[in-house]
Design a protein around this motif. Structure first.
Motif, mmCIF file in Angstrom:
data_model
loop_
_atom_site.group_PDB
_atom_site.id
_atom_site.type_symbol
_atom_site.label_atom_id
_atom_site.label_comp_id
_atom_site.label_asym_id
_atom_site.label_seq_id
_atom_site.Cartn_x
_atom_site.Cartn_y
_atom_site.Cartn_z
ATOM 1 N N PRO A 36 0.816 -1.289 0.202
ATOM 2 C CA PRO A 36 0.074 -0.029 0.024
ATOM 3 C C PRO A 36 0.959 1.273 0.074
ATOM 4 C CG PRO A 36 -0.659 -1.491 1.623
ATOM 5 C CD PRO A 36 0.465 -2.059 1.254
ATOM 6 N N GLN A 37 0.245 2.332 -0.512
ATOM 7 C CA GLN A 37 0.946 3.522 -0.762
ATOM 8 C C GLN A 37 1.427 3.939 0.501
ATOM 9 O OE1 GLN A 37 -1.130 6.580 -2.953
ATOM 10 N NE2 GLN A 37 0.521 8.054 -2.827
ATOM 11 N N ARG A 38 0.620 3.913 1.762
ATOM 12 C CA ARG A 38 1.182 4.531 2.845
ATOM 13 C C ARG A 38 2.378 3.902 3.537
ATOM 14 N NH1 ARG A 38 -1.619 3.311 6.799
ATOM 15 N NH2 ARG A 38 -1.160 4.862 8.088
ATOM 16 N N GLN A 39 2.862 2.601 3.067
ATOM 17 C CA GLN A 39 3.998 1.764 3.608
ATOM 18 C C GLN A 39 5.226 1.719 2.787
ATOM 19 O OE1 GLN A 39 0.511 0.192 3.915
ATOM 20 N NE2 GLN A 39 0.685 1.072 6.111
ATOM 21 N N VAL A 40 4.877 2.212 1.308
ATOM 22 C CA VAL A 40 6.090 2.088 0.522
ATOM 23 C C VAL A 40 7.242 2.745 0.876
ATOM 24 C CG1 VAL A 40 4.636 1.871 -1.430
ATOM 25 C CG2 VAL A 40 5.354 4.286 -0.804
ATOM 26 N N ALA A 41 7.366 3.874 1.526
ATOM 27 C CA ALA A 41 8.367 4.587 1.964
ATOM 28 C C ALA A 41 9.377 3.754 2.945
ATOM 29 C CB ALA A 41 7.936 5.887 2.481
ATOM 30 N N ALA A 42 8.805 2.959 3.541
ATOM 31 C CA ALA A 42 9.289 1.824 4.569
ATOM 32 C C ALA A 42 10.198 0.830 3.860
ATOM 33 C CB ALA A 42 8.486 1.377 5.672
ATOM 34 N N ALA A 66 13.397 -13.944 2.378
ATOM 35 C CA ALA A 66 13.376 -13.428 1.035
ATOM 36 C C ALA A 66 13.792 -11.709 1.088
ATOM 37 C CB ALA A 66 11.768 -13.232 0.490
ATOM 38 N N THR A 67 14.358 -11.347 -0.136
ATOM 39 C CA THR A 67 15.196 -10.271 0.041
ATOM 40 C C THR A 67 14.450 -9.450 -1.143
ATOM 41 O OG1 THR A 67 17.175 -11.413 0.299
ATOM 42 C CG2 THR A 67 17.299 -9.075 -0.626
ATOM 43 N N VAL A 68 14.197 -7.990 -0.742
ATOM 44 C CA VAL A 68 13.830 -7.068 -1.856
ATOM 45 C C VAL A 68 14.464 -6.953 -2.911
ATOM 46 C CG1 VAL A 68 12.890 -4.765 -2.008
ATOM 47 C CG2 VAL A 68 12.201 -6.056 -0.106
ATOM 48 N N GLN A 69 14.130 -7.220 -4.343
ATOM 49 C CA GLN A 69 15.114 -7.221 -5.360
ATOM 50 C C GLN A 69 14.917 -5.912 -6.001
ATOM 51 O OE1 GLN A 69 17.063 -9.650 -6.314
ATOM 52 N NE2 GLN A 69 17.788 -8.822 -8.088
ATOM 53 N N SER A 70 13.663 -5.397 -6.343
ATOM 54 C CA SER A 70 13.270 -4.101 -7.170
ATOM 55 C C SER A 70 12.100 -3.681 -6.982
ATOM 56 C CB SER A 70 13.427 -4.530 -8.668
ATOM 57 O OG SER A 70 12.601 -5.630 -8.996
ATOM 58 N N LEU A 71 11.790 -2.413 -6.975
ATOM 59 C CA LEU A 71 10.471 -1.750 -6.757
ATOM 60 C C LEU A 71 10.008 -1.110 -8.114
ATOM 61 C CD1 LEU A 71 12.471 -1.325 -3.971
ATOM 62 C CD2 LEU A 71 10.218 -0.122 -3.283
ATOM 63 N N SER A 72 8.856 -1.230 -8.375
ATOM 64 C CA SER A 72 8.097 -0.651 -9.705
ATOM 65 C C SER A 72 8.134 0.960 -9.795
ATOM 66 C CB SER A 72 7.034 -1.192 -10.052
ATOM 67 O OG SER A 72 5.804 -0.661 -8.955
ATOM 68 N N GLN A 73 8.223 1.272 -8.422
ATOM 69 C CA GLN A 73 8.399 2.918 -8.530
ATOM 70 C C GLN A 73 7.404 3.686 -9.181
ATOM 71 O OE1 GLN A 73 10.755 4.424 -6.758
ATOM 72 N NE2 GLN A 73 12.206 2.616 -6.647
ATOM 73 N N SER A 74 6.064 3.072 -8.978
ATOM 74 C CA SER A 74 4.979 3.444 -9.565
ATOM 75 C C SER A 74 3.781 3.083 -8.809
ATOM 76 C CB SER A 74 4.926 3.142 -11.088
ATOM 77 O OG SER A 74 3.598 3.632 -11.625
ATOM 78 N N ILE A 75 2.808 3.770 -8.385
ATOM 79 C CA ILE A 75 1.340 3.344 -7.700
ATOM 80 C C ILE A 75 0.407 2.873 -8.953
ATOM 81 C CG2 ILE A 75 -0.270 3.868 -6.028
ATOM 82 C CD1 ILE A 75 2.563 3.764 -4.919
ATOM 83 N N ASN A 76 0.010 1.825 -8.636
ATOM 84 C CA ASN A 76 -1.209 1.449 -9.521
ATOM 85 C C ASN A 76 -2.506 2.109 -8.991
ATOM 86 O OD1 ASN A 76 -3.449 -0.379 -10.309
ATOM 87 N ND2 ASN A 76 -1.791 -1.652 -11.156
ATOM 88 N N ALA A 77 -2.924 2.835 -9.976
ATOM 89 C CA ALA A 77 -4.205 3.680 -9.856
ATOM 90 C C ALA A 77 -5.433 3.064 -9.225
ATOM 91 C CB ALA A 77 -4.597 4.557 -11.078
ATOM 92 N N SER A 78 -5.438 1.737 -9.975
ATOM 93 C CA SER A 78 -6.846 0.878 -9.243
ATOM 94 C C SER A 78 -6.406 0.387 -8.022
ATOM 95 C CB SER A 78 -7.054 -0.041 -10.378
ATOM 96 O OG SER A 78 -6.014 -1.141 -10.246
#
Length: 385
Positions: free
Chosen positions: A229-235, A256-268
């Protein structure tokens, strides 16, 4: 002497008077009882409610649903038409890069190759004749036996025959290249996760979903996709660790290890797609399945939580009833964040000072009078002291 008739009538008269008095008293009492019942019915009932304070959830872990995908997945389609001659691997088989999966019998392609080779031989014969003719006419030109125009025509015919030979050779090479696709091979080390053909089956050229003959998947390492969720992406950041669990392995946790982030919020969905990787050397995790991801990252901002029983659902949306001045209800619309099980996260609508009604009565609305339960009243009094 007294009159006997008068003496006998006195008890009777007294009895009648007593009965009449009793009836009058019963009527009066009945009317009074009915009046009291009507009065009680006309008096509105004030419901008794319990109140609670919204709890702040700071630094709560983030738990989200995810899906698991193989590190590499290759659907194998037919590049040539024919009939399946044989297959050598079935679902679940481990394969190596370049290993043969199946052979396709291509009688039409075999005839095309024979035709292409015959056409190439004809072109080469024509080229041989054109070469000797052009040389002869060049000798005649030097002896001035023919014109320059005739010699140029023979030289042009030679160039055309050379081009025809090149074209026929390219056609032979093309058919021979297609013949190499009669043998289906694994593109990398992996596992056969699907086989959709059998011996004798008609094979058509295609790449539409569902027409693949085999599917090879590399499951030694897996990709895990989760919508944050957008509220948690900064963490969340690349390199963060998370705990992964699946329903078929209860009690077992994978890292698991975070590999990559899409750097975009899905509007839906209002979430960002995050990709994690997890080692699967033991093959305990299955691609295509669902998993639960547990991040230790705290929330980006402090949030409040209340029990689900305090929620009101109606045509106005999700609401809660709070206690206002003079014990009157104030209904407030709220935005629900995450469902944490025994409590729900409230993203907006109330603050820590609001007194939330734990189990609001049906049909409660702003301005309704309520009575606070004795236990809550005593707690509030102690809190003020």
């Amino acid at each position: 002497m007294s009159n006997p008739s008068r003496t006998g009538h006195k008890p009777l008269a007294l009895g009648l008077i007593v009965v009449a008095a009793a009836l009058v008293a019963a009527g009066v009492l009945s009317r009074r009882s009915q009046a009291e019942q009507v009065k009680e019915a006309s008096t509105p009932v004030v419901p008794t409610v319990s109140i609670l304070a919204a709890t702040q959830i700071t630094g709560a872990p983030l738990e989200l649903s995810a899906r698991i995908e193989p590190w590499q997945r290759a659907p194998i389609y037919a590049r040539v038409s024919g009939y399946l001659k044989s297959w050598s691997v079935d679902i679940g088989a481990q394969v190596k890069n370049g290993q043969t999966l199946a052979d396709i019998e291509t009688p039409d392609l075999d005839q095309q190759l024979l035709q292409a080779k015959a056409e190439l031989a004809t072109s080469r014969s024509n080229l041989t004749l054109a070469t000797s003719t052009a040389k002869r006419w060049q000798g005649l030109l030097q002896a001035d036996a023919v014109s320059h125009q005739e010699a140029d025509e023979k030289a042009g015919d030679l160039a055309a025959k050379q081009s025809a030979v090149s074209a026929m050779q390219a056609n032979v090479d093309r058919v021979q290249a297609l013949q190499r696709y009669t043998r289906l091979v694994a593109p990398f080390d992996g596992v056969i996760t699907a086989r959709n053909t059998d011996v004798g089956a008609l094979i058509n050229v295609g790449g539409a979903p569902g027409s693949e003959l085999f599917v090879v998947s590399d499951i030694s390492r897996l990709r895990v996709y989760v919508n944050v969720p957008q509220r948690q992406v900064a963490a969340i950041k690349v390199g963060d660790k998370a705990e992964l669990s699946v329903p078929e392995r209860p009690g077992k946790v994978f890292t698991a290890t975070v590999q990559s982030l899409s750097q975009s919020i899905n509007a839906s969905s209002g979430a960002m797609l995050v990709q994690l990787t997890v080692q699967n050397d033991s093959r305990e995790l299955l691609p295509g399945g669902y998993a639960s991801i547990h991040f230790d990252a705290p929330l980006a901002s402090a949030a409040l939580s209340i029990p689900p029983s305090a929620l009101i659902f109606n045509k106005a949306g999700t609401q809660v009833a709070t206690l206002g001045k003079d014990n009157r209800v104030v209904v407030k619309p709220i935005t629900v964040g995450r469902d944490l099980g025994n409590v729900v996260e409230v993203a907006s609508g109330i603050d820590r000072n609001d007194q939330v009604i734990a189990n609001p009565p049906d049909g409660v609305s702003t301005g309704d009078q309520v009575k606070v339960a004795a236990a809550n009243a005593n707690n509030n009094a102690k809190a003020k002291l």
